[in-house]
Each structure stands twice: as structure tokens, then as C-alpha cells.
Design an enzyme around this catalytic site. Structure first.
Site, PDB file in Angstrom:
ATOM      1  N   GLU A  22      27.245 -19.659  11.258  1.00  0.00           N
ATOM      2  CA  GLU A  22      27.178 -18.495  12.146  1.00  0.00           C
ATOM      3  C   GLU A  22      27.428 -18.854  13.596  1.00  0.00           C
ATOM      4  O   GLU A  22      28.066 -18.101  14.331  1.00  0.00           O
ATOM      5  CB  GLU A  22      25.823 -17.802  12.008  1.00  0.00           C
ATOM      6  CG  GLU A  22      25.605 -17.098  10.672  1.00  0.00           C
ATOM      7  CD  GLU A  22      25.339 -18.053   9.526  1.00  0.00           C
ATOM      8  OE1 GLU A  22      25.016 -19.238   9.795  1.00  0.00           O
ATOM      9  OE2 GLU A  22      25.445 -17.640   8.357  1.00  0.00           O
ATOM     10  N   HIS A  25      15.832 -10.884   4.838  1.00  0.00           N
ATOM     11  CA  HIS A  25      16.949  -9.960   4.602  1.00  0.00           C
ATOM     12  C   HIS A  25      16.567  -8.552   5.047  1.00  0.00           C
ATOM     13  O   HIS A  25      17.073  -7.575   4.523  1.00  0.00           O
ATOM     14  CB  HIS A  25      17.353  -9.951   3.115  1.00  0.00           C
ATOM     15  CG  HIS A  25      17.892 -11.261   2.636  1.00  0.00           C
ATOM     16  ND1 HIS A  25      17.077 -12.314   2.298  1.00  0.00           N
ATOM     17  CD2 HIS A  25      19.168 -11.695   2.457  1.00  0.00           C
ATOM     18  CE1 HIS A  25      17.823 -13.346   1.922  1.00  0.00           C
ATOM     19  NE2 HIS A  25      19.094 -12.996   2.009  1.00  0.00           N
TER      20      HIS A  25
END
Ligand SMILES: Cc1ncc(C[n+]2csc(CCOP(=O)(O)OP(=O)(O)O)c2C)c(N)n1
Ligand SMILES: [Mg+2]
Lengths: 347, 327
Positions: B60, B129
């Protein structure tokens, strides 16, 4: 890919001067030497200004000039892009940043063209010269350079990107991620590590478990090349080869220029606390500026009169820049509020 | 005009914009053949090819950095962060790099990278999540944070985002992807940043909410109508910088304000909005500003009971509004 040891670049044809073999004109070699000299004199003045309490900070490129001038001359100006780092005074000077701009940055004065006097000195930037802005967190520029190379590849240009960093910074994740992208996508990017043996006080064996930064290259599917970063002609050779390889579409190269930081890390550092004077003196014998001068003299490019003239010119330029910046006004305080956002598109 | 879902609004707009502007490309983990784990980029690899829909390595930090580099060059990169929860490694690149290029070069360079990130909970995603990341990033001058929550707003703001010359964090509430449907005309309208929208006109109280909580709030407002309580609902849409005027004029009209978010309470968007109201609309207030937000625990637990306990919903919002109304 098998692990290959870094290649030492050897010149053939011993009868011709190395720069002639590389197709480098005498004039260009002398110009390179001139930029090394000017960078050194400018840098030395910056140290003095700090010691005189005229400026708050200096971070120096002394000892790095050979590799940097070679990089500047190996790149295609105005065509290729560079993501430099804070030691790249000589590199950015040779690419066209002016001594006045650098002095304005030292004093933090109005009209400083790199950051509007927001950044500390040595945070080089010039969009018109394809020099991308330096920030302070180390290694962040490395994956950004890969991203720009991805854009170039996607646009089908024959441009290349170069990025510079110290060997200590190769311990950051940014370095590894950037090289991984470059390797996967075979990007036209040159990673130029200026290994000056220290990250502030930490010697290389506390920065990595391998001998050389270039040893890591095979892990990213690219060649790693080590060269003598104190030798401006050898540096030019190594860097040019990596650039040509990238331009041919063959992908990235990890270059490692071995050199030595001849001065403390910055104006706030005292290197006597972690390294011996003998060690520093030994490396001074291989001062890149002295070596370049010797090379020019031995090859009949430079004589004493010429050298004196160069010194005189350098002094004038440094004096002018220093005076210009010293006399410049400070930016109005409320300028701190400008330039956060661009103009929003009109609907 | 037919209805589309939030996710269809994103996909359709990305496709249209990529047809329009060859400088746009998208990269992220599994965005290529797989079409993204949420299927946002479904069919785009086939249409635009691997040079413009680029499967990235799992990294990322460099995803954002690569976007920055391409943006500096003049392209319009879109970076998909698979889950907002995994944006943390890129924090430095977003905050100190993307958001700072313009300021640190006095406008010489700018890095208009568009970062898309599915966020939010209520889907059994547990700690990693489900997160809401908007407050953290709304603290950063130089970075637009937007969270459009209806198909109409998503289309208009995504189009706008691709024309803005600064970095944008484009937040997509993942539970609303297929849950929320609405009309979005198939023309090239745009919705500017920093403009809130009055999603429901009312006179008794103002609620400021976005994302999934906007829809929960609208449901609560509907419920309260039967009790003769008339709620105005403001969707800020752009979370930073806020459209202060729309918020303030609504609060000045109703005299009561509730802010709802699923992000945890402390130093969330609600804190900033409450401070804004306190300093600019103090004399018009008939009650203290109230907040309904996620609790101050590190993140949303997985077990259904604990997840439901964490998530604000229409019921909790309605209860808070009744209290505020009675004040
Ligand atoms: C992310 C980050 N951590 C720490 C620092 C502080 N710092 C500045 S330079 C430096 C050493 C860098 O060493 P190296 O990469 O070898 O470059 P050199 O200075 O030797 O050229 C450190 C630790 C920083 N600027 N950024
Ligand atoms: Mg070093």
C-alpha cells in the site's frame, strides 16, 4: 534469476584517456570539474554561514560531488526526471538550480524558488528543470520515482527517471517496495545510492547484513552495479550505462556509488563522537574534487592559470549569491497560509 | 431513469471517465482480471487493458507513492486500497507527500492522486475490515476527504474528483455498495467538493451524517415524523474541508444539532462540527450539541452482538433525537 555479483566497470583501450573512450568531450569534462568546484565552494560557504550564526541549518554534499556531477551530465536535461535527496547540491546545481536560489534557501528569504522559503535548505525542487521536490522523510522518493517511470512506460516515451538516496535509507520499506515495482514492471528508472559509509553515526554494518546495497538488486530482478563514486569519469560511465539500459526498455538498475561523507552529517552533528580523525584523513586522500582536478591536469585540460580563474569565478558567484540572499527580505508572515489547495474546477 | 446501486455508480463512472481521459489509469491489488475484491473494476481490465488497469503488488505504501509519481508526471492515477483498514502503511506517503507537494513547493508541483478506499462496518468484518478512517485523514490540510453516499452523489463527485488538482481520499462505505440504490442520470453532471447537501428538509433539529449513517439517519427521521418531530438531515459529502455555511445555516434555523458517525467518538468529525457550531452558532442553540458515534474501542469486534453494539443505527439515532427534542 541467479544471484550475480555486482559488476565492476572496466575501461578498455589503455592508450586513450577514459573520457575520450566514453565519447566525452574535453570541454564537457572541464565543465563537470567546474561544477564540482563551484558546488564545493558554495557548500563551504554554507558551513561558514552556519558557524557565523547567519543561517539555522546546513546539510552538505561535500564528498559526493563526483557521482552527482556525473549523474547530471548523464541525464538528458529537460527530458529525464530526477528525484534527488538532500545531499544533491552538486547534482541540482549542475542541472540548473542557481547559487542564488540555494542561498535564498539557506537564509529562508522571500523569492526562494524551491519552496517559497517553507522548507529547510537542501530540499531541492524545480519543476522547470524536472527536479522533483525533496522532502525530509528519507526514501519516500524511491517508490514515487518508480511511479513516474510507470507513467513514462505507459506513455511510451524514451524518458527515464533517476532517484538518489543514501545507503542508510535503503533500510526503509519505501526502498524495497519501490525496487519491487520497478523490477516487476521493468520500469525505466535508475536507483542511485550514494553510499557514504554512514547514516548519521551508524556505519554500514549496522544498516544492513550484506556487504553492499547493490547485493540486494537480484532480489528485485535487476542488476546491481558498484562503482567508485569518488571518480567522476567512472561514475559517468556506470550511470550512463544504466540510463541507456533504461532507455532501451530493458528495465531498472540499482547503482551503488562508494564514497565518503567528508564532513559531519549536518551542522547539528559532531562526527568526532563516532569516527576517528585518521579514518576521515584517509578518505580525504580520495577527495573527489582533488581526484577530478588531478585527472584534468594529467590529461592536459587544466593548468594553474585556468584553475586560478575557476577559483576566482567561483568566489564571485558565491559572494554574489550570499550577498543577494542576505539582503533579500523575509517573506510576509501571512504567506504561510498560501498554497495549501489548488483552485477547484468551475462547473 | 432507472435506479443503480452505489457500486454500479462507481463502476459506471470509472468506465466513462477512462473513456474520456486517456491520462486516467487505475491500480490496486486484484483490480485486473479479478475486477477487485468488491468487483468495482469488473470488466475494466477487458476494456482498457493491462496498461490502464494494473494489478499491483501487495504494498500500500508504494501504491500511493506510485500514484504520486504518475500524478507528478501529469497522469490521473486512481489508486484502490483494497480495504481502508490497510491504508495505514501509506500514511506517510499520503500525509507527508501527496498532501504536501503543493505547499512545500509553493504551488510549483502538485500531486492529484485519487485514492479510493472502501471503509465502514456492519458486514462481519471485525477489527480489520470495518474501520472508519475519515477523522484521521480529515486532519490533513491539502488532502480532500470525500464520502458521497448515494449513487447520484457518487457519480457527480467521482467525476469532479478526477478534475481536481489535489490529492483526494474517496471513501466508499462498503455496506452501502449494494444496499443503497438510487437514480443517477447518465449525463455528465458534476457535484463540486465542499458543498453539503440537505438530504431532508425539517425544522425541529439538524442531523449531520454521512456514509451508512446518512441512511440510518434518514430512516430515523422517517420514524420520528409519526411522532410529529421534523428532522433536517445534512450530508456534508466532503468531510474536509467542510461546507460550514450549510451546516451553520441549518443549525441556526433549527437550534438543535446531532452529529452521527460510525467512526469512534473521540476527535471524530463530530468533535470538529460541534466546535464549529459552538463557536459560530452559539446564540442560536436551544440545546447542547449531541453526538451518536462508535464507542472508543480500537475497532469493531466481529461477534454479531458486539458489532451491533458498536454500530449506531436508526434506533439509536431516533432515541438520541427524542432526547434532543425533549431538551
Ligand atoms: C524517515 C526518516 N527517519 C529519520 C530521519 C532522520 N535522518 C535524516 S538523514 C538520516 C541518515 C540517512 O543516512 P543515509 O541514507 O545513509 O544518507 P546520508 O545522510 O548518509 O547521505 C536520518 C536518520 C529522516 N529524515 N527520515
Ligand atoms: Mg549514508
Amino acid at each position: 534469476m541467479t544471484l550475480s555479483s555486482p559488476t565492476k566497470l572496466e575501461l578498455t583501450a589503455p592508450t586513450l584517456a577514459p573520457h575520450v573512450q566514453l565519447g566525452l568531450h574535453d570541454d564537457l569534462v572541464l565543465e563537470m570539474y567546474w561544477h564540482m568546484l563551484l558546488a564545493r565552494r558554495l557548500d563551504e560557504r554554507m558551513w561558514i554561514l552556519h558557524r557565523q550564526h547567519q543561517v539555522a541549518f546546513h546539510i552538505s554534499g561535500i564528498g559526493h560531488e563526483a557521482t552527482q556531477v556525473a549523474a547530471a551530465y548523464a541525464l538528458k536535461r529537460g527530458h529525464d526526471f530526477i528525484f534527488p535527496y538532500y545531499r544533491d547540491l552538486c547534482l541540482t546545481l549542475a542541472l540548473g538550480l542557481t547559487p542564488r536560489a540555494m542561498m535564498l534557501a539557506m537564509y529562508g528569504k522571500q523569492g526562494e524558488p524551491m519552496s517559497g522559503a517553507r522548507q529547510m535548505p537542501a530540499h531541492y525542487s524545480a519543476r522547470h528543470l524536472n527536479i522533483v521536490s525533496v522532502s525530509s522523510p528519507v526514501a519516500t522518493q524511491i517508490p514515487q520515482a518508480a511511479g513516474m517511470a510507470l507513467a513514462m512506460k505507459y506513455q511510451n516515451t524514451d524518458q527515464v527517471v533517476m532517484t538518489c538516496f543514501g545507503e542508510g535509507s535503503t533500510a526503509e520499506g519505501d526502498f524495497h517496495e519501490g525496487l519491487n515495482w520497478a523490477g516487476i514492471f521493468k520500469l525505466p528508472v535508475i536507483f542511485l545510492c550514494q553510499n557514504n559509509q554512514y547514516a548519521i553515526s551508524s556505519p554500514t554494518d549496522r544498516e544492513m547484513a550484506v556487504q553492499n546495497v547493490a547485493d540486494r538488486a537480484p532480489a528485485y530482478g535487476m542488476p546491481g552495479v558498484i562503482f567508485d563514486g569518488n571518480d567522476f569519469i567512472e561514475s559517468y560511465h556506470a550511470i550512463t550505462q544504466a540510463i541507456e539500459r533504461a532507455r532501451r526498455g530493458e528495465g531498472p538498475t540499482l547503482l551503488e556509488a562508494k564514497m565518503y561523507r567528508l564532513v559531519p552529517h549536518s551542522s547539528d552533528d559532531d562526527d568526532r563522537t563516532y569516527r576517528s580523525r585518521e579514518e576521515v584523513e584517509a578518505w580525504k586522500q580520495r577527495d573527489p574534487l582533488l581526484l577530478a582536478r588531478k585527472y584534468c591536469v594529467e590529461n592536459g585540460l587544466l593548468d594553474d592559470a585556468h584553475q586560478a580563474e575557476f577559483e576566482q569565478r567561483a568566489r564571485e558567484i558565491v559572494d554574489d549569491a550570499d550577498e543577494f540572499a542576505r539582503n533579500a527580505p523575509y517573506p510576509p508572515p501571512e504567506e504561510a497560509l498560501n498554497g495549501v489547495w489548488g483552485e477547484l474546477p468551475k462547473i | 431513469m432507472s435506479e443503480i446501486t452505489n457500486i454500479e455508480a462507481i463502476t459506471r463512472t470509472l468506465q466513462q471517465e477512462m473513456r474520456r481521459d486517456p491520462r486516467i489509469f487505475i491500480t490496486g491489488e486484484d483490480v485486473g482480471k479479478r475486477g477487485g475484491v468488491f468487483r468495482v473494476t469488473k470488466g475494466m481490465y477487458e476494456e482498457f487493458g493491462e496498461a490502464r488497469v494494473i494489478d499491483s503488488p501487495l504494498s500500500e505504501l508504494s501504491l500511493v507513492a506510485v500514484g504520486i509519481g504518475a500524478a507528478l508526471y501529469g497522469l490521473r492515477p486512481i489508486v484502490e486500497i483494497q480495504f481502508a483498514d490497510f491504508i495505514a502503511p501509506a500514511f506517510n506517503q499520503i500525509v507527508q507527500e501527496a498532501a504536501r507537494f503543493r505547499y512545500r513547493t509553493n504551488g510549483d508541483w502538485h500531486a492529484p492522486v485519487l485514492i479510493r478506499a472502501p471503509y465502514g462496518g456492519g458486514i462481519g468484518g471485525g477489527l480489520y475490515h470495518s474501520q472508519s478512517i475519515e477523522a484521521t485523514y480529515s486532519h490533513i490540510p491539502g488532502l480532500y476527504v470525500v464520502a458521497p453516499s448515494t449513487p447520484y452523489d457518487i457519480v457527480g463527485m467521482l467525476r469532479y474528483a478526477l478534475r481536481v488538482d489535489d490529492p483526494v481520499l474517496f471513501l466508499e462505505h462498503k455496506k452501502t455498495y449494494r444496499l443503497i440504490k438510487g437514480e443517477a442520470p447518465d449525463d455528465d453532471y458534476m457535484i463540486p467538493f465542499c458543498k453539503a447537501d440537505i438530504k431532508r428538509v425539517g425544522s425541529d433539529m439538524t442531523v449531520i451524517a454521512y456514509g451508512l449513517m446518512l441512511h440510518e439517519t434518514l430512516q430515523a427521521a422517517q420514524e420520528l415524523m409519526h411522532e410529529d418531530i421534523n428532522v433536517e438531515v445534512i450530508d456534508p459529502r466532503t468531510l474536509n474541508p467542510l461546507d460550514r455555511d450549510t451546516i451553520l445555516s441549518s443549525v441556526k434555523k433549527t437550534g438543535k444539532a446531532l452529529i452521527v458517525h460510525e467512526d469512534n467518538l473521540t476527535l471524530g468529525l463530530g468533535a470538529e462540527i460541534a466546535a464549529l457550531i459552538a463557536s459560530e452558532a452559539f446564540a442560536d442553540l436551544d440545546a447542547p450539541v449531541m453526538r451518536v458515534a462508535g464507542p472508543d474501542v480500537p475497532a469493531m469486534p466481529y461477534a454479531r452482538t458486539m458489532q451491533d453494539f458498536f454500530m449506531p443505527n436508526a434506533q439509536k439515532i431516533a432515541d438520541a433525537l427524542r432526547k434532543l427534542n425533549a431538551y
